[in-house]
Design a protein around this motif. Structure first.
Motif, PDB file in Angstrom:
ATOM      1  N   ILE A  89       0.793  -1.230   0.000  1.00 28.23           N
ATOM      2  CA  ILE A  89       0.000   0.000   0.000  1.00 28.23           C
ATOM      3  C   ILE A  89       0.823   1.275   0.000  1.00 28.23           C
ATOM      4  CG2 ILE A  89      -1.945  -1.078   1.182  1.00 28.23           C
ATOM      5  CD1 ILE A  89      -0.843  -0.013   3.819  1.00 28.23           C
ATOM      6  N   GLY A  90       2.140   1.192   0.209  1.00 30.64           N
ATOM      7  CA  GLY A  90       2.955   2.402   0.383  1.00 30.64           C
ATOM      8  C   GLY A  90       2.714   3.472  -0.678  1.00 30.64           C
ATOM      9  N   PRO A  91       2.769   3.108  -1.977  1.00 28.29           N
ATOM     10  CA  PRO A  91       2.601   4.135  -3.008  1.00 28.29           C
ATOM     11  C   PRO A  91       1.253   4.848  -2.916  1.00 28.29           C
ATOM     12  CG  PRO A  91       3.567   2.167  -3.963  1.00 28.29           C
ATOM     13  CD  PRO A  91       3.148   1.808  -2.565  1.00 28.29           C
ATOM     14  N   LEU A  92       0.210   4.141  -2.443  1.00 28.65           N
ATOM     15  CA  LEU A  92      -1.122   4.764  -2.368  1.00 28.65           C
ATOM     16  C   LEU A  92      -1.151   5.906  -1.355  1.00 28.65           C
ATOM     17  CD1 LEU A  92      -3.202   1.437  -2.288  1.00 28.65           C
ATOM     18  CD2 LEU A  92      -2.847   2.938  -4.265  1.00 28.65           C
ATOM     19  N   TYR A  93      -0.243   5.873  -0.370  1.00 22.83           N
ATOM     20  CA  TYR A  93      -0.250   6.878   0.697  1.00 22.83           C
ATOM     21  C   TYR A  93       0.590   8.116   0.352  1.00 22.83           C
ATOM     22  CZ  TYR A  93      -2.622   3.909   4.071  1.00 22.83           C
ATOM     23  OH  TYR A  93      -3.567   3.156   4.717  1.00 22.83           O
ATOM     24  N   HIS A  94       1.405   8.028  -0.713  1.00 18.68           N
ATOM     25  CA  HIS A  94       2.368   9.101  -0.992  1.00 18.68           C
ATOM     26  C   HIS A  94       1.995   9.950  -2.192  1.00 18.68           C
ATOM     27  CE1 HIS A  94       4.861   6.542   1.636  1.00 18.68           C
ATOM     28  NE2 HIS A  94       5.440   7.690   1.962  1.00 18.68           N
ATOM     29  N   GLU A  95       2.552  11.179  -2.216  1.00 24.66           N
ATOM     30  CA  GLU A  95       2.288  12.109  -3.323  1.00 24.66           C
ATOM     31  C   GLU A  95       2.726  11.528  -4.663  1.00 24.66           C
ATOM     32  OE1 GLU A  95       4.007  15.956  -2.749  1.00 24.66           O
ATOM     33  OE2 GLU A  95       2.668  16.435  -1.078  1.00 24.66           O
ATOM     34  N   VAL A  96       3.870  10.832  -4.676  1.00 24.74           N
ATOM     35  CA  VAL A  96       4.363  10.210  -5.922  1.00 24.74           C
ATOM     36  C   VAL A  96       4.969   8.839  -5.585  1.00 24.74           C
ATOM     37  CG1 VAL A  96       4.893  12.372  -7.140  1.00 24.74           C
ATOM     38  CG2 VAL A  96       6.623  11.323  -5.669  1.00 24.74           C
ATOM     39  N   ASP A  97       5.143   8.004  -6.633  1.00 24.31           N
ATOM     40  CA  ASP A  97       5.740   6.680  -6.419  1.00 24.31           C
ATOM     41  C   ASP A  97       7.130   6.561  -7.044  1.00 24.31           C
ATOM     42  OD1 ASP A  97       5.134   6.610  -9.085  1.00 24.31           O
ATOM     43  OD2 ASP A  97       3.646   5.006  -8.953  1.00 24.31           O
ATOM     44  N   LEU A  98       7.590   7.642  -7.732  1.00 21.61           N
ATOM     45  CA  LEU A  98       8.890   7.696  -8.426  1.00 21.61           C
ATOM     46  C   LEU A  98       8.949   6.760  -9.638  1.00 21.61           C
ATOM     47  CD1 LEU A  98      11.414   7.784  -5.402  1.00 21.61           C
ATOM     48  CD2 LEU A  98      10.367   9.725  -6.574  1.00 21.61           C
TER      49      LEU A  98
ATOM     50  N   LEU B 155      12.504  -6.237 -11.778  1.00 20.59           N
ATOM     51  CA  LEU B 155      11.413  -5.836 -10.882  1.00 20.59           C
ATOM     52  C   LEU B 155      10.211  -5.350 -11.687  1.00 20.59           C
ATOM     53  CD1 LEU B 155      13.481  -3.957  -8.131  1.00 20.59           C
ATOM     54  CD2 LEU B 155      12.392  -6.200  -7.903  1.00 20.59           C
ATOM     55  N   GLY B 156      10.439  -5.003 -12.950  1.00 23.45           N
ATOM     56  CA  GLY B 156       9.320  -4.663 -13.841  1.00 23.45           C
ATOM     57  C   GLY B 156       8.858  -3.224 -13.706  1.00 23.45           C
ATOM     58  N   VAL B 157       9.684  -2.364 -13.114  1.00 22.77           N
ATOM     59  CA  VAL B 157       9.304  -0.955 -12.957  1.00 22.77           C
ATOM     60  C   VAL B 157      10.443  -0.064 -13.458  1.00 22.77           C
ATOM     61  CG1 VAL B 157       7.703  -1.286 -11.042  1.00 22.77           C
ATOM     62  CG2 VAL B 157      10.127  -0.934 -10.549  1.00 22.77           C
ATOM     63  N   GLU B 158      10.072   1.179 -13.810  1.00 19.24           N
ATOM     64  CA  GLU B 158      11.042   2.125 -14.350  1.00 19.24           C
ATOM     65  C   GLU B 158      10.970   3.418 -13.542  1.00 19.24           C
ATOM     66  OE1 GLU B 158      11.476   4.120 -18.654  1.00 19.24           O
ATOM     67  OE2 GLU B 158      10.586   2.098 -18.678  1.00 19.24           O
ATOM     68  N   LEU B 159      12.134   3.961 -13.218  1.00 21.38           N
ATOM     69  CA  LEU B 159      12.151   5.194 -12.410  1.00 21.38           C
ATOM     70  C   LEU B 159      11.753   6.408 -13.244  1.00 21.38           C
ATOM     71  CD1 LEU B 159      15.458   4.612 -10.438  1.00 21.38           C
ATOM     72  CD2 LEU B 159      13.172   4.865  -9.415  1.00 21.38           C
ATOM     73  N   ASP B 160      11.009   7.310 -12.624  1.00 23.81           N
ATOM     74  CA  ASP B 160      10.659   8.586 -13.242  1.00 23.81           C
ATOM     75  C   ASP B 160      11.734   9.607 -12.850  1.00 23.81           C
ATOM     76  OD1 ASP B 160       9.634  11.215 -13.582  1.00 23.81           O
ATOM     77  OD2 ASP B 160       7.592  10.392 -13.696  1.00 23.81           O
ATOM     78  N   GLU B 161      12.609   9.921 -13.792  1.00 25.66           N
ATOM     79  CA  GLU B 161      13.766  10.770 -13.469  1.00 25.66           C
ATOM     80  C   GLU B 161      13.329  12.180 -13.060  1.00 25.66           C
ATOM     81  OE1 GLU B 161      16.877   9.746 -13.159  1.00 25.66           O
ATOM     82  OE2 GLU B 161      16.456   7.693 -13.806  1.00 25.66           O
TER      83      GLU B 161
END
Ligand SMILES: [Mg+2]
Length: 379
Positions: A327-336, A356-362
């Motif tokens: 649930i962490g990303p749901l609680y934060h302004e952004v998930d990066l 991991l199947g995810v990409e960082l938002d620089e």
């Protein structure tokens, strides 16, 4: 292939306005993380996240960076990331504790291994045992009106399981759980998390009273220091007892299960120093005839992705019985992340891209950079 550079990027991400939370450990309004990048001579980059909370594991952004740069980077640079098992031990042994920092580097190695082989991490773990991972949302230890507002928001969204934070004041705790139970009705499972907030006599009394409110687990009712007291509580309790603050290491798992102290171990890669250690702890639970449940330190996108791969691949981490705190990303302004994870309302799904199947938002990484401690690259 060789690891050529190790980069550390400290960020500070606030919780969403209405979702700042409160537990027996205190209020939580902003989260520090250090994002790790392991770069290779073939252009592949493995990413990891250290989810840092001084009150939880004793780790800080500055400390995480000192450990990664001073102790781990020299062990990693020049090594082949596919030699995972050979790299894992020196990383674990380069310092005591610091589990979230070790996990960040370990998950970046898994990410690289998955990207090299072109498969998601869960595939490297032997494949999925479930496509959907049931989740629960967490209501902070607030006065009844605020707690009800949060619970209503979650239930309206479609959440099927709740955890209520308690452990501040016993009477207020009971009123909060009772109010949420009345709002949710009989068909929503409700657990409580005490976060070490009661002493043994209070816990004895509270476990009896919470049983009347159909609470389906009680997490960390007393401080982590006394395994025997936890075992005593478990023997008298009608409600299953979950360990969270008590279970960081493999040895903790052995001590807790040997004493018959708990029914459930709350696990996730950050707390145990990585994905591999989490699965080893799950094996101890399995041997003791108990199960695990995915807990959380409010990870962001990368840390949550690591949890999703473990949760998808382990039968002993029984998310059908005890829904996960994914649930962490749901609680934060952004998930990066460039693309958000598929979380909730009732269940989460694991990413299918390699690693991991995810990409960082620089852009987000720059916007939320921790101004007190700039990004740095060694290599
Ligand atoms: Mg907990």
């Amino acid at each position: 292939m060789k690891i050529t550079h190790v980069e550390t990027l400290p960020v500070l991400v606030p919780l969403k306005k209405g979702l700042m939370t409160k537990t027996a450990h205190g209020e939580h309004v902003v989260s520090p993380y250090v994002i790790i990048k392991l770069k290779t001579d073939e252009g592949l980059v493995g990413i990891g996240e250290a989810t840092l909370a001084a009150r939880w594991s004793g780790e800080t952004s500055q400390g995480c960076r000192a450990v990664v740069e001073g102790l781990m980077a020299p062990l990693l640079i020049g090594q082949n990331p596919l030699d995972f098992n050979r790299l894992r031990l020196p990383i674990e042994r380069c310092c005591v504790q610091n589990p979230f920092t070790k996990a960040a580097v370990e998950m970046a190695l898994w990410d690289l291994c998955g990207k090299v082989h072109g498969v998601p991490v869960y595939q490297l773990l032997g494949g999925k045992v479930r496509d959907e991972i049931p989740i629960k949302m967490v209501v902070g230890a607030f006065p009844v009106p605020k707690a009800l507002e949060l619970a209503k928001q979650f239930l309206d969204w479609g959440v099927k399981c709740l955890k209520v934070k308690v452990g501040t004041d016993p009477e207020a705790d009971l009123q909060r759980v009772k109010a949420v139970r009345e709002l949710a009705g009989p068909n929503i499972p409700i657990g409580v998390d005490v976060n070490c907030g009661w002493d043994l006599p209070t816990a004895r009394n509270m476990l009896d009273r919470l049983a009347e409110l159909d609470v389906f687990f009680v997490e960390q009712p007393i401080p982590q220091t006394d395994v025997n007291a936890l075992a005593e509580l478990r023997r008298m309790s009608r409600i299953p007892i979950m360990a969270d603050e008590s279970i960081f290491t493999l040895n903790d798992a052995w001590q807790l299960t040997r004493a018959g102290a708990v029914d459930i171990l709350s696990v996730y890669p950050g707390k145990h120093g990585g994905i591999a250690s989490t699965l080893e702890i799950a094996a101890v639970a399995k041997s003791a005839g108990i199960c695990c449940s995915i807990g959380s330190n409010l990870e962001l996108g990368v840390g949550t992705a690591a949890m999703l791969h473990v949760a998808a691949a382990s039968k002993t981490i029984d998310s059908e019985r005890y829904p996960a705190d994914l649930i962490g990303p749901l609680y934060h302004e952004v998930d990066l992340l460039t693309k958000p994870l598929d979380l909730g309302p009732a269940a989460a799904r694991v990413p299918e891209a390699p690693g991991l199947g995810v990409e960082l938002d620089e852009d987000q990484l720059k916007e939320y950079a921790d101004a007190s401690t700039a990004a740095r690259e060694l290599g």
